[in-house]
Design a protein around this motif. Structure first.
Motif, PDB file in Angstrom:
ATOM      1  N   MET A  39      45.760  -9.329 -18.464  1.00 30.94           N
ATOM      2  CA  MET A  39      45.690  -7.961 -17.933  1.00 30.94           C
ATOM      3  C   MET A  39      46.115  -7.901 -16.473  1.00 30.94           C
ATOM      4  N   PHE A  40      45.724  -8.927 -15.699  1.00 29.26           N
ATOM      5  CA  PHE A  40      46.056  -8.960 -14.284  1.00 29.26           C
ATOM      6  C   PHE A  40      47.168  -9.962 -13.985  1.00 29.26           C
ATOM      7  N   ASP A  41      48.076 -10.123 -14.954  1.00 30.85           N
ATOM      8  CA  ASP A  41      49.194 -11.037 -14.751  1.00 30.85           C
ATOM      9  C   ASP A  41      50.062 -10.613 -13.571  1.00 30.85           C
ATOM     10  N   PHE A  42      50.150  -9.300 -13.318  1.00 29.41           N
ATOM     11  CA  PHE A  42      50.979  -8.807 -12.215  1.00 29.41           C
ATOM     12  C   PHE A  42      50.447  -9.310 -10.870  1.00 29.41           C
ATOM     13  N   TRP A  43      49.130  -9.618 -10.811  1.00 31.08           N
ATOM     14  CA  TRP A  43      48.512 -10.082  -9.564  1.00 31.08           C
ATOM     15  C   TRP A  43      48.482 -11.609  -9.495  1.00 31.08           C
ATOM     16  N   GLN A  44      48.136 -12.246 -10.608  1.00 30.59           N
ATOM     17  CA  GLN A  44      47.982 -13.703 -10.617  1.00 30.59           C
ATOM     18  C   GLN A  44      49.294 -14.421 -10.859  1.00 30.59           C
ATOM     19  N   GLY A  45      50.257 -13.727 -11.462  1.00 26.69           N
ATOM     20  CA  GLY A  45      51.530 -14.347 -11.776  1.00 26.69           C
ATOM     21  C   GLY A  45      51.500 -15.003 -13.133  1.00 26.69           C
ATOM     22  N   ILE A  47      58.107 -13.116   3.108  1.00 32.82           N
ATOM     23  CA  ILE A  47      56.818 -13.386   2.453  1.00 32.82           C
ATOM     24  C   ILE A  47      56.631 -12.517   1.215  1.00 32.82           C
ATOM     25  N   LEU A  48      56.876 -11.234   1.364  1.00 36.96           N
ATOM     26  CA  LEU A  48      56.606 -10.303   0.268  1.00 36.96           C
ATOM     27  C   LEU A  48      57.799 -10.115  -0.664  1.00 36.96           C
ATOM     28  N   GLY A  49      58.960 -10.586  -0.261  1.00 38.55           N
ATOM     29  CA  GLY A  49      60.136 -10.428  -1.107  1.00 38.55           C
ATOM     30  C   GLY A  49      60.173 -11.410  -2.268  1.00 38.55           C
ATOM     31  N   GLU A  50      59.717 -12.642  -2.028  1.00 37.55           N
ATOM     32  CA  GLU A  50      59.792 -13.680  -3.063  1.00 37.55           C
ATOM     33  C   GLU A  50      58.941 -13.373  -4.287  1.00 37.55           C
ATOM     34  N   PRO A  51      57.674 -12.925  -4.119  1.00 40.12           N
ATOM     35  CA  PRO A  51      56.887 -12.628  -5.333  1.00 40.12           C
ATOM     36  C   PRO A  51      57.425 -11.439  -6.131  1.00 40.12           C
ATOM     37  N   LEU A  52      58.322 -10.662  -5.542  1.00 46.83           N
ATOM     38  CA  LEU A  52      58.930  -9.560  -6.289  1.00 46.83           C
ATOM     39  C   LEU A  52      60.024 -10.047  -7.226  1.00 46.83           C
ATOM     40  N   GLY A 109      48.292 -14.688  -2.380  1.00 51.58           N
ATOM     41  CA  GLY A 109      48.715 -15.507  -1.241  1.00 51.58           C
ATOM     42  C   GLY A 109      49.674 -14.779  -0.313  1.00 51.58           C
ATOM     43  N   PRO A 110      50.804 -14.244  -0.843  1.00 50.19           N
ATOM     44  CA  PRO A 110      51.728 -13.507   0.016  1.00 50.19           C
ATOM     45  C   PRO A 110      51.102 -12.301   0.707  1.00 50.19           C
ATOM     46  N   VAL A 111      50.213 -11.578   0.002  1.00 48.19           N
ATOM     47  CA  VAL A 111      49.553 -10.420   0.612  1.00 48.19           C
ATOM     48  C   VAL A 111      48.675 -10.867   1.783  1.00 48.19           C
ATOM     49  N   GLY A 112      47.936 -11.977   1.597  1.00 48.75           N
ATOM     50  CA  GLY A 112      47.111 -12.507   2.678  1.00 48.75           C
ATOM     51  C   GLY A 112      47.950 -12.992   3.848  1.00 48.75           C
ATOM     52  N   ALA A 113      49.059 -13.676   3.540  1.00 53.15           N
ATOM     53  CA  ALA A 113      49.946 -14.163   4.599  1.00 53.15           C
ATOM     54  C   ALA A 113      50.562 -13.005   5.372  1.00 53.15           C
ATOM     55  N   ALA A 114      50.925 -11.941   4.656  1.00 47.62           N
ATOM     56  CA  ALA A 114      51.492 -10.772   5.318  1.00 47.62           C
ATOM     57  C   ALA A 114      50.467 -10.122   6.241  1.00 47.62           C
ATOM     58  N   ALA A 115      49.210 -10.063   5.786  1.00 51.63           N
ATOM     59  CA  ALA A 115      48.150  -9.498   6.620  1.00 51.63           C
ATOM     60  C   ALA A 115      47.942 -10.341   7.873  1.00 51.63           C
ATOM     61  N   MET A 116      48.006 -11.656   7.735  1.00 46.78           N
ATOM     62  CA  MET A 116      47.860 -12.551   8.881  1.00 46.78           C
ATOM     63  C   MET A 116      49.011 -12.358   9.864  1.00 46.78           C
ATOM     64  N   THR A 117      50.226 -12.240   9.334  1.00 47.52           N
ATOM     65  CA  THR A 117      51.399 -12.028  10.185  1.00 47.52           C
ATOM     66  C   THR A 117      51.294 -10.704  10.930  1.00 47.52           C
TER      67      THR A 117
END
Length: 233
Positions: free
Chosen positions: A1-7, A56-61, A70-78
């Motif tokens: 169900m949450f494959d879009f988030w977990q990959g 960061i956010l382009g690759e998971p797309l 991970g990318p969302v957290g890294a983007a928030a840190m950046t």
């Protein structure tokens, strides 16, 4: 169900669409938090931020197997680091000089400073192009040319070549102030209309301009002196 988030391997199309929606609004939120300063001009700090966030956010797309957390957290840190450095630059002038380049004078009192052009790695042709873009075709009219921190070149003309203002002519003209949009693409912007009158007043103005109704108008604006501009569809 949450494959879009977990990959997941073979992530379905709707999963990519959900990811794209999340990333889009997430970046929109980050930009709103950082403020419009990041959008007004691109200096070195803003450029680095844009490149890193995009990577960061382009690759998971494009890779559905990568988790999104991970990318969302890294983007928030950046974004946090970028905001922190920006705030520190505002409060500490000495630190500001480290992350923001000082303006460089390329032309002083009508004389082109060749050494400064060389340091800034600007060719004479590029310098002349920037002067032309600033309506300074005649070099004899230029007093100062300055390389600003965002990479643009600003021009200060000699006093004799500055445009004559109404103040120079000793004429007092009321300020037009801020222009408000009353009608946009046939739709009334009621919040702006209330600043100047009622809806009946607006309809009278529309008829006075020769239109049957607001649907015929693409844009209608008014300034603080009451001057109305209308552009039809």
């Amino acid at each position: 169900m949450f494959d879009f988030w977990q990959g997941a391997e073979g992530l379905p199309v709707y999963g990519y669409m959900i990811r794209a929606t999340i990333v889009y609004f997430y970046i929109f939120f980050i930009v709103k938090v950082l403020g419009q300063r990041s959008m007004s001009s691109i200096d070195a700090l803003d450029f680095i931020f844009g490149v890193v966030i995009g990577d960061i956010l382009g690759e998971p797309l494009t890779d559905g197997e990568l988790p999104l957390a991970g990318p969302v957290g890294a983007a928030a840190m950046t974004a946090g680091l970028h905001l922190g450095l920006s705030v520190l630059a505002l409060r500490a002038p000495r630190f500001r000089r480290i992350i923001e380049d000082e303006p460089v004078i390329l032309m002083r009192h009508g004389k082109i400073l060749h050494k400064e052009l060389k340091k800034a790695k600007i060719t004479l042709e590029a310098f002349l192009m920037d002067l032309r873009l600033n309506n300074a075709n005649d070099l004899s009219e230029v007093d100062y040319a300055i390389l600003e921190m965002n990479g643009s070149i600003s021009v200060i003309k000699k006093s004799n070549y500055e445009s004559v203002t109404l103040n120079d002519l000793d004429k007092n003209v009321p300020s037009k102030g801020y222009t408000s949009v009353l009608i946009e693409d046939g739709h009334i912007i009621e919040a702006n209309v209330k600043k100047f009158g009622t809806l009946d007043w607006l309809r009278d103005q529309v008829q006075q301009k020769g239109f049957a109704n607001v649907k015929e108008i693409f844009v209608m604006t008014i300034d603080e002196t009451g001057n109305i501009y209308v552009s039809p569809k």
